[in-house]
Design an enzyme around this catalytic site. Sequence first.
Site, PDB file in Angstrom:
ATOM      1  N   TYR A  63       0.854  -1.192   0.000  1.00  0.00           N
ATOM      2  CA  TYR A  63       0.000   0.000   0.000  1.00  0.00           C
ATOM      3  C   TYR A  63       0.884   1.234   0.000  1.00  0.00           C
ATOM      4  O   TYR A  63       1.859   1.296   0.743  1.00  0.00           O
ATOM      5  CB  TYR A  63      -0.880   0.000   1.253  1.00  0.00           C
ATOM      6  CG  TYR A  63      -1.766   1.227   1.407  1.00  0.00           C
ATOM      7  CD1 TYR A  63      -2.802   1.470   0.513  1.00  0.00           C
ATOM      8  CD2 TYR A  63      -1.569   2.125   2.452  1.00  0.00           C
ATOM      9  CE1 TYR A  63      -3.618   2.589   0.657  1.00  0.00           C
ATOM     10  CE2 TYR A  63      -2.383   3.239   2.607  1.00  0.00           C
ATOM     11  CZ  TYR A  63      -3.409   3.465   1.702  1.00  0.00           C
ATOM     12  OH  TYR A  63      -4.217   4.566   1.854  1.00  0.00           O
ATOM     13  N   ASP A  84       9.294   2.934  -0.138  1.00  0.00           N
ATOM     14  CA  ASP A  84       8.245   3.524   0.680  1.00  0.00           C
ATOM     15  C   ASP A  84       8.491   3.076   2.114  1.00  0.00           C
ATOM     16  O   ASP A  84       8.149   1.961   2.498  1.00  0.00           O
ATOM     17  CB  ASP A  84       6.859   3.092   0.177  1.00  0.00           C
ATOM     18  CG  ASP A  84       5.732   3.735   0.994  1.00  0.00           C
ATOM     19  OD1 ASP A  84       6.028   4.299   2.072  1.00  0.00           O
ATOM     20  OD2 ASP A  84       4.572   3.658   0.560  1.00  0.00           O
ATOM     21  N   LYS A  97       4.187   8.775   8.978  1.00  0.00           N
ATOM     22  CA  LYS A  97       3.975   8.159  10.294  1.00  0.00           C
ATOM     23  C   LYS A  97       4.983   8.649  11.349  1.00  0.00           C
ATOM     24  O   LYS A  97       4.825   9.748  11.842  1.00  0.00           O
ATOM     25  CB  LYS A  97       3.919   6.637  10.153  1.00  0.00           C
ATOM     26  CG  LYS A  97       2.760   6.245   9.203  1.00  0.00           C
ATOM     27  CD  LYS A  97       2.303   4.815   9.241  1.00  0.00           C
ATOM     28  CE  LYS A  97       0.976   4.685   8.524  1.00  0.00           C
ATOM     29  NZ  LYS A  97       0.995   4.041   7.223  1.00  0.00           N
TER      30      LYS A  97
HETATM   31  C1  LIG Z   1       0.330   4.579   5.890  1.00  0.00           C
HETATM   32  C2  LIG Z   1       1.043   4.348   4.626  1.00  0.00           C
HETATM   33  C3  LIG Z   1       0.946   5.214   3.528  1.00  0.00           C
HETATM   34  C4  LIG Z   1      -0.022   6.361   3.502  1.00  0.00           C
HETATM   35  O1  LIG Z   1       0.236   7.317   4.456  1.00  0.00           O
HETATM   36  P1  LIG Z   1      -0.974   8.302   4.917  1.00  0.00           P
HETATM   37  O2  LIG Z   1      -0.309   9.239   5.880  1.00  0.00           O
HETATM   38  O3  LIG Z   1      -2.013   7.421   5.524  1.00  0.00           O
HETATM   39  O4  LIG Z   1      -1.458   8.977   3.702  1.00  0.00           O
HETATM   40  C5  LIG Z   1       1.741   4.978   2.437  1.00  0.00           C
HETATM   41  N1  LIG Z   1       2.608   3.953   2.406  1.00  0.00           N
HETATM   42  C6  LIG Z   1       2.737   3.100   3.431  1.00  0.00           C
HETATM   43  C7  LIG Z   1       3.737   1.993   3.360  1.00  0.00           C
HETATM   44  C8  LIG Z   1       1.939   3.246   4.561  1.00  0.00           C
HETATM   45  O5  LIG Z   1       2.013   2.354   5.548  1.00  0.00           O
END
Ligand SMILES: *Cc1c(COP(=O)(O)O)cnc(C)c1O
Length: 423
Positions: A138, A233, A261
């Site tokens: 994701y 990511d 995060k």
């Molecule tokens: C949480 C997450 C996102 C999205 O971040 P948001 O602050 O919720 O938009 C993207 N990539 C990864 C791997 C994530 O865990």
Amino acid sequence: MNLFEEAKKYIPGGVNSPVRAFGSVGGEPIFIKKGKGSKIYDVNNNEYIDYVCSWGPLIVGHCNERIVNRLKEVINDGTSFGAPTELEIELAKLVVEYVPSIEMVRMVNSGTEAVMSAIRLARAYTNRKKIVKFEGCYHGHSDSLLVKAGSGALTFNQPSSPGVPEEFAKLTLIAEYNNIDSVKNLFLENKGEIAAVIIEPVAGNMGVVLPKENFLKELEELCKNEGALLIFDEIITGFRLCKGGAQEYFGINPDITTLGKIIGGGLPVGAYGGKKEIMEIISPVGPVYQAGTLSGNPLAMAAGIETLKILGEDNFYENLKTKSLKLWEGFKENCKKLNLNFAFNHIESMACMFFKEGAVESFADAVKSDTKLYAEFFHKMLNKGVNLAPSQFEAMFVSSAHSDEDIEKTIQIHYEVLKEMFG
Ligand SMILES: *Cc1c(COP(=O)(O)O)cnc(C)c1O
């Protein structure tokens, strides 16, 4: 008053992010009043040991005193200026110091925004259109990336979403996590057209799935040979596995890294960074447009700075690891006692128990989990005071605020719950 019913009148599904609605585990979400350290408290004053930690950001626990004090100081000087502040330099410096491949960094307001911007940058830099992502990973909900995405999308069986034009989705190619040949094939079929490969170096949105030995290294080499950028990511893994994230942990040198995060310490922050040569094609130095009214917000910067400072202190990660391992070993011991052979993946302070026997090394493995069993497990844990993510396909996180007592109590409750279910 039933808060969930009330919320549903004004907010779609009663929530501002879908997984919070308990859709995949049934029942109604608990409404939270406050958090302190390792615990959260609902509006009825029930206490829970929390392993969601706001889905990862709270690596130093809820309502950390140092962060709160810093926020109080900063807020007295105002909340937003739309002009540069020293705080932005301070956080950027820490990010560049901690994350090996980042020479320059741009702050945004969420992970989604960070990834969306990183993709635009990669496309502009390579002058190519196509992107490779992995099934079950994701990367936020931007159009190009809402294809075969894990967690929320997975839970709701919407691998992609209405509203994303086919024409966009066509530029996103899907590979299989831990299968380098699947990536090689995409490069063969799309010679010279792939701008970037984006990956969660440890997948954290289909449960926790670890990269096999050499998988990331082979991916790095493949990208280099094909003239495509490698985007890590690290929105979960950044500052989670160690100070320098997965790239330091596994010794990989991605071209662009996205962060989120933990970097915001519980306030809304995302960031993307990389080599100077790439980052300097972003506006206003270069032509790639990206902007944000509240980007680099002083409160958000302050929470990030204080969090990263704490992470930089001696033995932070060693202590977190010791604590986490104690919990993971306790869980495994419980399963052994009850003759259960469920897959349990963990790395440092993140983990996931899949209600499925045998290894989980890909999305195809992860989705074989019995989500009904997870739902039962989740509710039983919650009733006994342990808060886990309301979905099988999420990580649980340990924070530095979890005490030995919390860990022991959690192991005990875990045993009781599994015994009720399978004993
Ligand atoms: C949480 C997450 C996102 C999205 O971040 P948001 O602050 O919720 O938009 C993207 N990539 C990864 C791997 C994530 O865990």
